[in-house]
Scaffold this motif. Structure first.
Motif, PDB file in Angstrom:
ATOM      1  N   ALA A 292     -17.884  -5.398 118.316  1.00  0.00           N
ATOM      2  CA  ALA A 292     -18.476  -5.693 117.013  1.00  0.00           C
ATOM      3  C   ALA A 292     -18.701  -4.430 116.210  1.00  0.00           C
ATOM      4  N   ASP A 293     -18.831  -3.295 116.900  1.00  0.00           N
ATOM      5  CA  ASP A 293     -19.095  -2.011 116.254  1.00  0.00           C
ATOM      6  C   ASP A 293     -17.821  -1.161 116.265  1.00  0.00           C
ATOM      7  N   PRO A 294     -17.210  -0.906 115.106  1.00  0.00           N
ATOM      8  CA  PRO A 294     -15.978  -0.099 115.059  1.00  0.00           C
ATOM      9  C   PRO A 294     -16.154   1.305 115.639  1.00  0.00           C
ATOM     10  N   SER A 295     -17.346   1.878 115.477  1.00  0.00           N
ATOM     11  CA  SER A 295     -17.587   3.218 116.015  1.00  0.00           C
ATOM     12  C   SER A 295     -17.548   3.211 117.545  1.00  0.00           C
ATOM     13  N   ALA A 296     -18.151   2.198 118.147  1.00  0.00           N
ATOM     14  CA  ALA A 296     -18.119   2.075 119.604  1.00  0.00           C
ATOM     15  C   ALA A 296     -16.682   1.857 120.083  1.00  0.00           C
ATOM     16  N   PHE A 297     -15.936   1.063 119.315  1.00  0.00           N
ATOM     17  CA  PHE A 297     -14.535   0.825 119.649  1.00  0.00           C
ATOM     18  C   PHE A 297     -13.743   2.132 119.603  1.00  0.00           C
ATOM     19  N   THR A 298     -13.927   2.909 118.554  1.00  0.00           N
ATOM     20  CA  THR A 298     -13.190   4.165 118.406  1.00  0.00           C
ATOM     21  C   THR A 298     -13.498   5.120 119.538  1.00  0.00           C
ATOM     22  N   ARG A 299     -14.777   5.178 119.936  1.00  0.00           N
ATOM     23  CA  ARG A 299     -15.149   6.053 121.058  1.00  0.00           C
ATOM     24  C   ARG A 299     -14.458   5.601 122.340  1.00  0.00           C
ATOM     25  N   ALA A 300     -14.473   4.295 122.607  1.00  0.00           N
ATOM     26  CA  ALA A 300     -13.828   3.770 123.818  1.00  0.00           C
ATOM     27  C   ALA A 300     -12.321   4.004 123.775  1.00  0.00           C
ATOM     28  N   PHE A 301     -11.735   3.833 122.590  1.00  0.00           N
ATOM     29  CA  PHE A 301     -10.294   4.034 122.425  1.00  0.00           C
ATOM     30  C   PHE A 301      -9.936   5.491 122.707  1.00  0.00           C
ATOM     31  N   ARG A 302     -10.739   6.423 122.185  1.00  0.00           N
ATOM     32  CA  ARG A 302     -10.470   7.850 122.385  1.00  0.00           C
ATOM     33  C   ARG A 302     -10.547   8.209 123.875  1.00  0.00           C
TER      34      ARG A 302
END
Length: 314
Positions: A292-302
């Protein structure tokens, strides 16, 4: 214990030793999973060379002639050497061949016998004290001929720095296992899906799991269907028809990872695919992959892919 550990610059260096009448099917099932892994990862994780003993051309069992990349003795070494003799393998155990294999054992981290390749490794004395398998038609002769080798009726075996698989299909399963041990179950499941058509259940069945472990396969199917709205491990266990603790044990046996870890790997694999498609925003991709949080997604993706989504855009 994963054996793919001696990576040079993050690349696995693999050699495949071919003999006349080698199996095209077995060769493809060895090389194509590595090619697919490179594609799925978006980088060169595996590099392979096809070799023969003398560097000259070899002809497959179906009559296809292949010019190898070089001669075995000229190959300085690498992470693994796969031996693929196939038909007429017993005629290949000449002093020249066996000496070449013994010398190669000092240069390669791991040796693998595919189809009937275990026979040549055993003839060279390179399987003494190891467990190994071979094509089922040759199992009895193999076990009688080499009493110092623990012959086991398995589809494939990894025993320290020796590997073996009894045929073409099992070579594919072995490659799936090795790729999963280094890059995670999600990549291996994705590769399985590339080589077979069908629904999610069939794709899950393509992933090598302990024989008869339908509960792991059911859990994988449910995971793939609920990437956008991830379920709890308890819910996955109920869908698979077992207790949560049981499912965790089964996943560790199959993938060396917990259901939660495999689930995240699947979501991140889908995220990478969507990012590369270039059609959706990062926020939309995050939602489709259960964030739900794009920032959390980006961190996990990185963390998973080594760079933020923008660096993987086409």
């Amino acid at each position: 214990m994963p054996i793919w550990i001696n990576q040079r610059d993050g690349i696995q260096e693999i050699a495949v030793l071919l003999f006349n009448r080698f199996s095209n099917y077995c060769l493809a099932n060895t090389v194509e999973p590595m090619r697919a892994a490179n594609d799925a990862l978006g980088r060169t994780a595996y590099r392979w060379r096809l070799l023969s003993l003398d560097g000259g051309p070899v002809t497959s069992s179906s009559g296809m002639q292949l010019m190898p990349d070089g001669k075995l003795s000229d190959m300085p070494g690498g992470d693994a050497l796969f031996i693929l003799p196939s038909y007429a393998y017993r005629t290949y155990g000449t002093p020249t061949c066996l000496d070449a294999l013994r010398a190669a054992a000092r240069r390669f981290e791991t040796l693998a016998g595919l189809d009937a390749g275990s026979w040549l490794l055993a003839e060279a004395g390179l399987l003494i004290g190891y467990s190994a398998t071979i094509h089922f038609d040759e199992f009895e002769r193999f076990s009688e001929r080499f009493p110092d080798v623990t012959a086991v009726r398995e589809r494939w075996i990894v025993d320290r720095d020796r590997m073996s698989a009894g045929g073409a299909t099992t070579a594919f399963e072995l490659m799936q296992h090795l790729i999963a041990s280094t890059h995670g179950a999600a990549i291996s499941i994705e590769i399985a899906g590339l080589f077979m058509q069908g629904d999610d259940s069939e794709r899950a069945n393509a992933m090598q799991t302990p024989p008869g472990d339908r509960r792991v396969q059911r859990a994988l199917t449910v995971m793939r269907r609920h990437l956008e709205t991830p379920l709890t491990v308890a819910a996955l266990a109920r869908a698979a028809g077992c207790r949560q603790r049981d499912l965790e044990v089964r996943f560790r046996r199959a993938f060396g990872a917990t259901p939660r870890t495999v689930y995240k790997q699947l979501r991140m694999a889908e995220a990478l695919r969507l990012v590369r498609d270039g059609e959706l925003s990062v926020s939309e991709i995050a939602l489709r992959c259960g964030y739900a949080d794009p920032s959390a997604f980006t961190r996990a993706f990185r963390v998973t892919h080594g760079a933020p989504p923008r660096d993987h855009r086409p």
